[in-house]
Design an enzyme around this catalytic site. Structure first.
Site, PDB file in Angstrom:
ATOM      1  N   GLU A 127       0.844  -1.202   0.000  1.00 12.23           N
ATOM      2  CA  GLU A 127       0.000   0.000   0.000  1.00 12.23           C
ATOM      3  C   GLU A 127       0.877   1.249   0.000  1.00 12.23           C
ATOM      4  O   GLU A 127       1.998   1.194   0.469  1.00 12.23           O
ATOM      5  CB  GLU A 127      -0.854   0.035   1.289  1.00 12.23           C
ATOM      6  N   LYS A 129       2.215   4.632   1.595  1.00 13.29           N
ATOM      7  CA  LYS A 129       2.255   5.157   2.957  1.00 13.29           C
ATOM      8  C   LYS A 129       1.816   6.621   2.850  1.00 13.29           C
ATOM      9  O   LYS A 129       2.594   7.492   2.446  1.00 13.29           O
ATOM     10  CB  LYS A 129       3.645   5.039   3.563  1.00 13.29           C
ATOM     11  N   ASP A 131       0.825  10.344   3.591  1.00 16.41           N
ATOM     12  CA  ASP A 131       1.496  11.290   4.473  1.00 16.41           C
ATOM     13  C   ASP A 131       0.479  12.261   5.050  1.00 16.41           C
ATOM     14  O   ASP A 131       0.320  13.379   4.568  1.00 16.41           O
ATOM     15  CB  ASP A 131       2.581  12.027   3.678  1.00 16.41           C
ATOM     16  N   LYS A 359      10.438   3.461   3.221  1.00 20.37           N
ATOM     17  CA  LYS A 359      10.393   4.876   2.852  1.00 20.37           C
ATOM     18  C   LYS A 359      11.036   5.156   1.505  1.00 20.37           C
ATOM     19  O   LYS A 359      11.921   4.436   1.073  1.00 20.37           O
ATOM     20  CB  LYS A 359      11.136   5.683   3.924  1.00 20.37           C
ATOM     21  N   CYS A 453      22.356  44.663 -13.051  1.00 22.87           N
ATOM     22  CA  CYS A 453      22.604  43.275 -13.432  1.00 22.87           C
ATOM     23  C   CYS A 453      23.964  42.864 -12.873  1.00 22.87           C
ATOM     24  O   CYS A 453      24.966  43.546 -13.122  1.00 22.87           O
ATOM     25  CB  CYS A 453      22.592  43.145 -14.949  1.00 22.87           C
ATOM     26  N   CYS A 456      26.374  42.178 -16.234  1.00 26.41           N
ATOM     27  CA  CYS A 456      26.835  43.199 -17.185  1.00 26.41           C
ATOM     28  C   CYS A 456      26.727  44.614 -16.629  1.00 26.41           C
ATOM     29  O   CYS A 456      27.162  45.556 -17.278  1.00 26.41           O
ATOM     30  CB  CYS A 456      26.065  43.085 -18.498  1.00 26.41           C
ATOM     31  N   CYS A 471      17.267  42.331 -16.329  1.00 20.77           N
ATOM     32  CA  CYS A 471      18.433  43.079 -16.788  1.00 20.77           C
ATOM     33  C   CYS A 471      18.042  43.706 -18.113  1.00 20.77           C
ATOM     34  O   CYS A 471      17.458  43.050 -18.977  1.00 20.77           O
ATOM     35  CB  CYS A 471      19.602  42.117 -16.967  1.00 20.77           C
ATOM     36  N   CYS A 477      24.383  41.735 -22.607  1.00 25.00           N
ATOM     37  CA  CYS A 477      24.658  41.000 -21.367  1.00 25.00           C
ATOM     38  C   CYS A 477      25.134  39.588 -21.700  1.00 25.00           C
ATOM     39  O   CYS A 477      24.416  38.815 -22.344  1.00 25.00           O
ATOM     40  CB  CYS A 477      23.390  40.951 -20.517  1.00 25.00           C
TER      41      CYS A 477
END
Ligand code: IVH
Length: 716
Positions: A127, A129, A131, A359, A453, A456, A471, A477
């Site tokens: 099955e 698990k 949570d 787990k 930036c 650049c 930027c 750039c």
């Protein structure tokens, strides 16, 4: 030295045990009582196991208040205590996240049962698990009389008021009396009785029945809840489990009722014994089928499995589906199916020998922030990124986690030196979930986005209504140039094998490449001169570039990196117009006629091709020999699914979520996230949730995978 001295505990161990008990108490209180966890589960588990190991070595040092001697925390003052008729046990955890976890369990069971290698495989049930949080539902004469949390396993809290608000939990079990001929029942009752071999009878509901299972919150419900919290200016929940726990222990049932909870049954507590007229079940699976018939939600992922190989296969299969499920799971549970064997195996201390939790790798872990960098993307977007001390999470080592944008970074208030919870689920980019404020030592500086930036030096601006700073340097750039090249060269675009970020850094930094067409002007000498570039590798790159010239129109279009034009849009554009020139010259209205294109996208495409330097790049790429087969514009109606909107829910038997989406879009259909009256079809797989309910409510047609495939093939 006497033998006694030999076994005397190290003073260090005694101190460490006290320290561990104290930490576990503190974390346990935050988690169970306050619903505000201070560490990820994996960290809690690690401390818990360390204490367990020390206690195993020095049993005489186990104190009655050790967290290992009870599970969970004290009931809140506001809820009445409930003593469980049958204690709510925990299960032992197989932390080995390899397939061998399943083999270890099977080997242990066979040993306990005294089976040899030639004895037959054992029947198991595997099955997910879930949570969430454990819940015990007590029914008397088929009526829900009490819902209780697990508490410390012996005494939990009475949360009946809140649990009664869950639509999924039957307030009264509907089942025909024992011995009833099902064929004589009206259909709405008979469906509770289906599936019995022979189909003729169905067990009546026992006088006392305690159904145990997990209360959890679906991911879509969780997202929607957090959106509402945000709008109302209230705090967001860290994850679905905490949101679910908070809702269950909400003192005001009216508020609890607004928190969307779900439930899966996985076992039983007290039940009327057979000699007093109670049910006789041979196996866990049979019992689960009975619960299902009585109207309890039982996951379709609960499967029978034979021996270790099928458990191993189950672990792998569920691990694959994990991120696509509508809810969180943290592993799988294996149970010996035969109830007689379960009785024979019995219990060790407070855990059954016949079950184990296996787990998956933890998706949340603790680490520290070494620095906060700002990265520049292809479109100039500045993204703050936390540089982390390396940590193994979600199956990989993570050293970077995105902070998304200025507002997110502010909201989470991540600072250099902080201890943070990082999360990595599936292929999603790792992110910082939250900061452990009590671990912040001094007051590090608050993070602020740079106004320039970082690459650049051009101005960085945040437009009104936008979340991101960008930027303004454009192709000036180098970061934007590099990202554009990588985008064009990626597998999903024209694919230049071997052209990765290291090489692009070298080529751009050395000024060898500035624009996309420069790629195809690369010569062997220039390449081979680069540091760490062997002749053979240089030749491989040139071969890969040559190969990339034969491409397709959608790949080329996507590779250009036009804002808002992803793969699906590129495909839709190519299909609609057939030829690149037709797209480049199409006015916005013509672009809007494409299935996947709205006003923002249309404007973005138009703006891109209105810029002379972008047209120039396209011409040069063609001149360099980049080519693709062009087609005729497709009449929109020729597509089998055009004009149809689909919503996907649950896990389909063979198609992944993305795959199904791509197929629908390729056939001209749209895929939406939520069901409305405009939805044409809902495609439902295993574990379909609220979307399926909604479809039924609105009378929207529901398809399974096979029916979807028929539609895709142009049938129906
Ligand atoms: S069986 C005696 N089955 O995992 C065995 N537990 O310690 C009772 N859980 O908090 C548990 N999914 O709430 C079982 N399919 C599943 C489960 C499951 C989640 C939770 C349970 C408990 C913990 C087990």
């Amino acid at each position: 030295m006497s033998t006694l001295d030999l076994f005397a505990p190290e003073p260090d161990d005694t101190a460490r045990m006290a320290q561990l008990r104290q930490s576990l108490h503190a974390h346990g209180h935050s988690y169970y009582v306050l619903d505000a966890p201070t560490v990820p589960d994996a960290e809690y588990d690690r401390l818990f196991r360390e204490l367990q190991a020390l206690e195993a070595r020095h049993p005489e040092l186990i104190t009655p208040d050790s967290p290992t001697q009870r599970v969970g925390g004290k009931p809140l003052d506001g809820f009445a205590p409930v003593r469980h008729a049958v204690p709510m046990l925990s299960i032992r955890t197989e932390t080995d996240t390899e397939a061998s976890g399943a083999e270890n369990f099977d080997a242990r069971i066979r040993r306990e049962l005294g089976l040899g290698p030639s004895d037959p495989a054992i029947d198991y049930v595997a099955e997910p698990k879930f949570d969430g949080l454990a819940m015990s539902l007590r029914y008397q004469q088929g009526v829900l009389v009490q819902a209780a949390t697990r508490g410390d396993g012996e005494v939990g809290e009475d949360v009946t008021q809140n649990i009664r608000t869950l639509g999924q939990i039957p307030l009264r079990i509907v089942a025909p009396a024992l011995g009833t001929d099902v064929s004589s029942l009206p259909p709405e009752v008979a469906h509770f009785a289906l599936g019995r071999p022979g189909g003729e009878t169905c067990p009546s509901v026992p006088a006392v029945l305690e159904v145990r299972g997990e209360v959890y919150m679906r991911r879509d419900d969780f997202e929607a809840l957090n959106d509402r919290q945000r709008l109302a200016g209230q705090k967001c929940f860290v994850n679905p489990r905490n949101a679910a726990a908070g809702a269950v222990r909400q003192l005001d049932p009216a508020i609890a009722a607004q928190r969307p909870l779900s439930f899966y049954a996985y076992g039983l507590g007290a039940v009327t014994p057979p000699e007093a007229g109670g049910p006789v079940w041979q196996s866990h699976f049979e019992m689960m089928q009975a619960l299902k018939r009585w109207g309890f939600p039982v996951s379709e992922l609960v499967k029978q499995a034979q021996g270790a190989p099928e458990l191993v296969a189950y672990y792998a299969a569920i691990g694959q589906q994990r991120d696509g499920l509508g809810f969180d799971i943290d592993g799988v549970v294996y149970k010996v199916n035969s109830l007689a064997l379960q009785r024979q195996l019995g219990f060790v201390t407070r855990e059954p020998r016949w079950a184990v939790a296996h787990k998956f790798p933890a998706q949340e872990m603790l680490t520290t922030v070494l620095a906060i960098d700002v990265q520049v993307g292809r479109t100039g977007k500045l993204t703050p990124v936390a540089k982390l001390a390396p940590v193994f999470v979600g199956g990989v080592t993570v050293t970077n986690a995105t902070l998304h944008n200025e507002d997110e970074a502010r909201r989470k208030d991540v600072r250099v030196g902080d201890t943070v919870i990082v999360r990595r689920a599936g292929d999603v980019i790792p992110e910082v979930v939250s900061v452990l404020l009590d671990k912040r030592l001094d007051e590090p500086a608050v993070f602020t986005m740079p106004r320039q930036c970082p690459v650049c030096g051009s101005a960085a601006v945040r437009e009104e209504g936008e979340a991101d700073y960008r930027c303004t340097g454009g192709l000036f750039c180098s970061a934007q140039r590099k990202q554009s090249l990588l985008h064009f060269a990626q597998r999903r675009a024209v694919e230049v094998e071997g052209l990765g970020d290291k090489l692009v850094d070298q080529l751009v930094d050395a000024g060898i490449i500035n624009t996309l067409p420069d790629l195809y002007r690369l010569g062997f000498t220039a390449l081979a001169k680069l540091a760490r570039m062997a002749d053979k590798s240089a030749q491989n790159i040139l071969d890969a570039l040559e190969k990339s010239k034969q491409t397709t129109l959608p790949r080329f279009l996507f590779g250009l990196g036009i804002r808002h034009v992803g793969e699906a849009t590129a495909k839709a554009l190519a299909r609609h117009f057939g030829k690149l020139d037709a797209i480049m010259d199409a006015p916005e209205e013509a672009l809007l006629a494409v299935a996947d294109v709205g006003p923002i996208v249309a404007k973005s495409i138009r703006t891109f091709f209105d810029q002379a330097h972008n047209r120039e790049v396209v011409e040069q790429l063609r001149a360099c020999g980049v080519t693709w087969p062009e087609g005729e514009p497709a009449p929109v109606a020729a597509q089998p699914l055009s004009g149809q909107t689909f919503v996907l829910t649950g896990t389909l038997p063979t198609l992944g979520r993305e795959e199904a989406k791509a197929l629908i879009e390729a056939a001209g259909g749209k895929v939406a996230g939520s069901v409305s009256k405009k939805t044409s079809f809902v495609v439902a797989g295993a574990e379909a949730g609220s979307k399926l309910d909604k479809a039924r409510e609105l009378g929207v047609a529901v398809l399974d995978e096979a029916q979807l495939k028929e539609l895709l093939d142009g049938g129906a």
